[in-house]
Motif scaffolding. Structure first.
Motif, PDB file in Angstrom:
ATOM      1  N   LEU A 101      -8.724 -22.868 -15.372  1.00 48.68           N
ATOM      2  CA  LEU A 101      -9.178 -23.820 -14.688  1.00 48.68           C
ATOM      3  C   LEU A 101      -8.503 -24.601 -13.937  1.00 48.68           C
ATOM      4  N   GLU A 102      -7.138 -24.474 -14.059  1.00 47.70           N
ATOM      5  CA  GLU A 102      -6.204 -25.046 -13.165  1.00 47.70           C
ATOM      6  C   GLU A 102      -5.804 -24.144 -12.038  1.00 47.70           C
ATOM      7  N   GLY A 103      -6.689 -22.975 -11.797  1.00 46.13           N
ATOM      8  CA  GLY A 103      -6.367 -22.153 -10.665  1.00 46.13           C
ATOM      9  C   GLY A 103      -5.461 -20.976 -11.108  1.00 46.13           C
ATOM     10  N   ARG A 104      -4.850 -21.067 -11.990  1.00 52.72           N
ATOM     11  CA  ARG A 104      -3.649 -19.995 -12.521  1.00 52.72           C
ATOM     12  C   ARG A 104      -4.470 -19.089 -13.695  1.00 52.72           C
ATOM     13  N   GLU A 105      -5.065 -17.870 -12.741  1.00 47.04           N
ATOM     14  CA  GLU A 105      -5.874 -17.073 -13.396  1.00 47.04           C
ATOM     15  C   GLU A 105      -4.884 -15.998 -14.401  1.00 47.04           C
ATOM     16  N   PRO A 106      -5.018 -15.862 -15.537  1.00 44.09           N
ATOM     17  CA  PRO A 106      -4.408 -15.030 -16.562  1.00 44.09           C
ATOM     18  C   PRO A 106      -4.408 -13.655 -15.811  1.00 44.09           C
ATOM     19  N   LYS A 107      -3.045 -13.226 -15.879  1.00 39.92           N
ATOM     20  CA  LYS A 107      -2.705 -11.635 -15.131  1.00 39.92           C
ATOM     21  C   LYS A 107      -3.504 -10.648 -15.858  1.00 39.92           C
ATOM     22  N   PRO A 108      -4.420  -9.822 -15.305  1.00 38.65           N
ATOM     23  CA  PRO A 108      -5.029  -8.840 -16.000  1.00 38.65           C
ATOM     24  C   PRO A 108      -3.825  -7.955 -16.882  1.00 38.65           C
ATOM     25  N   LEU A 109      -4.272  -7.198 -17.879  1.00 40.63           N
ATOM     26  CA  LEU A 109      -3.285  -6.344 -18.692  1.00 40.63           C
ATOM     27  C   LEU A 109      -3.027  -5.192 -17.804  1.00 40.63           C
ATOM     28  N   VAL A 110      -1.561  -5.149 -17.659  1.00 37.91           N
ATOM     29  CA  VAL A 110      -0.869  -3.965 -17.210  1.00 37.91           C
ATOM     30  C   VAL A 110      -0.268  -3.252 -18.207  1.00 37.91           C
ATOM     31  N   PHE A 111      -0.663  -1.886 -18.120  1.00 34.62           N
ATOM     32  CA  PHE A 111      -0.327  -0.858 -19.325  1.00 34.62           C
ATOM     33  C   PHE A 111      -0.126   0.285 -18.591  1.00 34.62           C
ATOM     34  N   VAL A 112       0.426   1.222 -19.449  1.00 37.12           N
ATOM     35  CA  VAL A 112       0.731   2.632 -18.855  1.00 37.12           C
ATOM     36  C   VAL A 112       0.292   3.569 -20.241  1.00 37.12           C
ATOM     37  N   LYS A 113       0.038   4.944 -19.921  1.00 38.37           N
ATOM     38  CA  LYS A 113      -0.408   5.699 -21.141  1.00 38.37           C
ATOM     39  C   LYS A 113       0.813   6.820 -21.181  1.00 38.37           C
ATOM     40  N   PRO A 114       0.770   7.352 -22.293  1.00 40.38           N
ATOM     41  CA  PRO A 114       1.943   8.427 -22.749  1.00 40.38           C
ATOM     42  C   PRO A 114       2.208   9.459 -21.648  1.00 40.38           C
ATOM     43  N   ASP A 115       0.885   9.971 -21.233  1.00 44.46           N
ATOM     44  CA  ASP A 115       1.154  10.960 -20.165  1.00 44.46           C
ATOM     45  C   ASP A 115       1.478  10.729 -18.798  1.00 44.46           C
ATOM     46  N   ASP A 116       1.415   9.414 -18.303  1.00 40.21           N
ATOM     47  CA  ASP A 116       2.024   9.088 -17.386  1.00 40.21           C
ATOM     48  C   ASP A 116       3.484   9.376 -16.912  1.00 40.21           C
ATOM     49  N   ASP A 117       3.722   9.983 -15.743  1.00 38.59           N
ATOM     50  CA  ASP A 117       5.376  10.175 -15.597  1.00 38.59           C
ATOM     51  C   ASP A 117       5.926   8.977 -15.306  1.00 38.59           C
ATOM     52  N   LEU A 118       7.128   8.967 -15.425  1.00 41.15           N
ATOM     53  CA  LEU A 118       8.012   7.799 -15.206  1.00 41.15           C
ATOM     54  C   LEU A 118       8.122   7.172 -13.988  1.00 41.15           C
ATOM     55  N   GLY A 119       7.817   7.953 -12.983  1.00 35.75           N
ATOM     56  CA  GLY A 119       7.658   7.557 -11.639  1.00 35.75           C
ATOM     57  C   GLY A 119       6.479   6.628 -11.614  1.00 35.75           C
ATOM     58  N   LYS A 120       5.425   6.848 -12.182  1.00 35.33           N
ATOM     59  CA  LYS A 120       4.388   5.948 -12.416  1.00 35.33           C
ATOM     60  C   LYS A 120       4.382   4.835 -13.222  1.00 35.33           C
ATOM     61  N   VAL A 121       5.231   5.125 -14.181  1.00 34.92           N
ATOM     62  CA  VAL A 121       5.695   3.668 -15.115  1.00 34.92           C
ATOM     63  C   VAL A 121       6.581   2.779 -14.310  1.00 34.92           C
ATOM     64  N   ALA A 122       7.675   3.295 -13.415  1.00 31.65           N
ATOM     65  CA  ALA A 122       8.327   2.278 -12.846  1.00 31.65           C
ATOM     66  C   ALA A 122       7.582   1.765 -11.594  1.00 31.65           C
ATOM     67  N   SER A 123       6.655   2.456 -10.978  1.00 30.21           N
ATOM     68  CA  SER A 123       6.053   1.627  -9.865  1.00 30.21           C
ATOM     69  C   SER A 123       5.011   0.794 -10.410  1.00 30.21           C
ATOM     70  N   THR A 124       4.360   1.070 -11.546  1.00 34.40           N
ATOM     71  CA  THR A 124       3.552   0.120 -12.127  1.00 34.40           C
ATOM     72  C   THR A 124       4.261  -1.314 -12.459  1.00 34.40           C
ATOM     73  N   LEU A 125       5.528  -1.195 -13.180  1.00 33.63           N
ATOM     74  CA  LEU A 125       6.170  -2.288 -13.516  1.00 33.63           C
ATOM     75  C   LEU A 125       6.799  -3.078 -12.260  1.00 33.63           C
ATOM     76  N   SER A 126       7.299  -2.307 -11.301  1.00 32.26           N
ATOM     77  CA  SER A 126       7.621  -3.204 -10.052  1.00 32.26           C
ATOM     78  C   SER A 126       6.429  -3.522  -9.250  1.00 32.26           C
ATOM     79  N   HIS A 127       5.310  -2.975  -8.933  1.00 33.08           N
ATOM     80  CA  HIS A 127       4.387  -3.434  -8.010  1.00 33.08           C
ATOM     81  C   HIS A 127       3.666  -4.770  -8.825  1.00 33.08           C
ATOM     82  N   ASN A 128       3.523  -4.776 -10.123  1.00 28.67           N
ATOM     83  CA  ASN A 128       2.956  -5.740 -10.880  1.00 28.67           C
ATOM     84  C   ASN A 128       3.884  -7.080 -11.224  1.00 28.67           C
ATOM     85  N   LYS A 129       5.282  -6.641 -11.026  1.00 28.06           N
ATOM     86  CA  LYS A 129       6.487  -7.548 -11.270  1.00 28.06           C
ATOM     87  C   LYS A 129       6.419  -7.972 -12.627  1.00 28.06           C
TER      88      LYS A 129
END
Length: 606
Positions: free
Chosen positions: A313-341
């Motif tokens: 209601l204050e305009g600060r929408e909760p961030k959507p869930l950011v997750f990774v799966k066990p089969d994701d390579d570590l490159g995707k894990v690192a980019s997911t964390l960095s891109h979503n801060k």
């Protein structure tokens, strides 16, 4: 025309599978070694090497090993490797005329015998040359004593002195370790120490080579490698009262946790220290505007779900869930964390939008990725030359404009977008800064921590977003609604094993204090600051110890200097819970910059 010398490597210490790896393969490829007939546990291989200095190591059943019976030494990055020096042999025409009709193995043995014979002759010549030089030095010393006029500024020049050991090598203990055979046909022991030199990168493409190696590793390993054999993951119910969630994070020593929604049987998001900072700021603003302070019972009426709805209601929408799966390579894990801060992302067994109920297997972090990287390359860090470069030569991190390296040249890089260094005034606070001001600075500046400095900008401590959970001690957050508390007092509360309840402080302010805190509390704060100053001045291993923990101490602040290699920075950031390093001048402890996990990830992983 290229010239190669056949060189035989032997491993005599058993194993099921043995491979050879070295500088001649750029520490990338491995050469399988074959068992030697009638010699159990002995493996050998012949590799054609160019003349010069080489380092090598064996991989025995998947583990890096070096041969302790052969010359070995530490490389510039601290790893222990075997070494050898291959000489170019110019045999006489008669020696090169091998009998016709013999096998290749017989030719190889003959060539090696010729090489050893020539090497022995060269060693004998070098020994005679060294003896001649010693005689000349003794004669010069005698002449100097007789004349006694002026000191000799340079050694006398003589023919053949170019091949003799330099004086600093002759008269200093050798860094080589291990027994040395009496005759080494392909090893030049005399020149070994002179050959080893720090890695200096002049090729602009060399940083890209290191990043390519790291990228290949990240994309060939998955998030499974981040999951420990045994561990614990804290998950909070979204209908849990906010105050209880606040205490749960403090008791578990974490700053964030995934949220579970029971009605939907799914993960819906994450609650973090930033959420609690927003809550405390809102309570403070409410009291400042004339509202009544909220009691603990009233706080318990507010759940995490209600908090997320109010933020929307204050305009600060909760961030959507950011997750990774066990089969994701570590490159995707690192980019997911960095891109979503994100500081962390849960590793889920299934997609939350699917029909299967997901299970939280572990929490993925950038520090976990760095730790996995360092484990993989721990025995071959020479293959990542970029890690040997001093921090001050890299376009990495945030630096104060008046730092010594702020305007210095950076390492040559093939990508123009890395030819810069972030220069901006650092966000810092002093022990007397109001805690509410520091919390606002954390949110508005978008930083995760603020160095605590004195009037000379020398490092005293650090206040991070995660430190907000320390206000759970004695329910200190309750009094923060109406009382002015300083950063120094908040850190002193966090460092105390038996904190005095703030509610027991006098109602009237004491002279020289803020918020009516007692003189006992003020003295405790000053003693804590003096202790931190002493600990930082005598710190070892790049860390400042302060606060509770095993033995009464825990590591709060990790520091480095501009002269530390990037490897040191990566190793310290790979420690669980460490999210940034404060760059200080070793002599004065003056803060020069900040290096965060996201900075290193953006530089190495992109």
């Amino acid at each position: 025309m290229s010239y190669f010398v056949p060189t035989r490597f032997v491993w005599r210490f058993g194993g099921r599978q043995v491979h050879l790896c070295g500088s001649f393969t750029r520490w990338v490829e491995t050469v399988p070694m074959a068992p030697v007939d009638n010699s159990p546990g002995v493996y050998a291989v012949v590799v054609h090497l160019p003349p010069g200095y080489h380092q090598y190591k064996f991989i025995v059943d998947g583990k890096w090993r070096h041969d302790e019976t052969a010359p070995f030494m530490p490389d510039p990055l601290g790893n222990v490797n075997n070494w050898l020096f291959v000489r170019r042999i110019d045999p006489s025409p008669a020696a090169t005329q091998l009998p016709s009709g013999i096998s290749f193995d017989q030719q190889l043995l003959a060539a090696q015998a010729q090489q050893q014979q020539a090497a022995v002759q060269q060693q004998q010549a070098a020994a005679a040359q060294q003896q001649q030089q010693q005689q000349q030095q003794q004669a010069a010393a005698v002449a100097q004593q007789q004349t006694a006029r002026q000191p000799l500024l340079s050694p006398p020049s003589h023919s053949g002195s170019a091949n003799v050991l330099p004086p600093h090598v002759q008269h200093s203990p050798s860094s080589l370790t291990g027994p040395v055979p009496a005759t080494q046909g392909d090893v030049d022991m005399a020149n070994a120490e002179a050959i080893v030199a720090p890695i200096v990168i002049h090729n602009p493409k060399e940083p890209e080579y290191t990043r390519k190696k790291i990228s290949d590793f990240l994309h060939s390993h998955t998030a499974y490698e981040l999951i420990p054999e045994s561990g614990k993951v804290v998950v909070l119910d979204v209908d849990l009262p906010v105050r209880q969630a606040f205490h749960a994070l403090h008791e578990q020593g974490i700053a964030s946790a995934p949220l579970w929604d029971l009605p939907s049987s799914n993960m819906i998001g994450v609650i973090s220290a930033s959420d609690f900072i927003h809550i405390l700021k809102r309570l403070r603003n409410s009291v400042t505007s004339g509202g009544n302070p909220m009691s603990e019972a009233e706080m318990d009426a507010h759940t995490i779900r209600g908090l997320r709805e109010e933020a929307g209601l204050e305009g600060r929408e909760p961030k959507p869930l950011v997750f990774v799966k066990p089969d994701d390579d570590l490159g995707k894990v690192a980019s997911t964390l960095s891109h979503n801060k994100c500081s962390m992302a849960p590793i889920l067994s299934a997609d939350p939008i699917g029909s299967e109920v997901p299970t939280v297997l572990h929490l993925a972090t950038l520090s976990g990725v760095l730790a996995c990287l360092m484990r993989h390359f721990r025995a071959s860090l020479a293959s990542l030359p970029l890690l040997a470069q001093p921090l001050g030569s890299l376009p990495l991190g945030t630096w104060s404009p008046d730092a010594g390296v702020a305007h210095a040249d950076v390492l040559p890089d093939s990508k123009d977008r890395r030819q810069w260094r972030k220069l901006q005034p650092l966000h810092t606070v002093t022990p007397n800064t109001l805690l509410t001001t520091a919390l606002s600075m954390l949110l508005e500046a978008g930083v995760s921590a603020l160095p605590v400095v004195d009037d000379k900008r020398c490092l005293l401590d650090i206040y991070a977003r995660s430190d907000i959970t320390q206000l759970c001690k004695a329910n200190a957050y309750n009094r923060l609604q109406w009382e002015d508390v300083t950063v120094g007092q908040a850190l002193s509360l966090a460092a105390s094993s038996n904190p005095m309840s703030w509610s027991s402080a006098p109602n009237q302010p004491v002279a020289g204090m803020m918020g009516g805190l007692s003189a006992e509390f003020q003295a405790q704060q000053q003693a804590q600051q003096h202790a931190m100053l002493h600990q930082l001045a005598t710190t070892e291993g790049g860390s400042l110890h302060a606060g509770p923990g095993p033995g009464g101490k825990s590591t709060r602040v990790y520091v480095c200097s501009k002269d530390d290699p990037l490897r040191t920075v990566v190793e310290r950031l790979a420690i669980p819970g460490v999210r940034r390093l404060v760059v200080v001048q070793p002599e004065t402890r003056r803060v020069e910059g900040l290096i965060s996990l996201s900075d290193v990830a953006a530089y190495l992983f992109s």
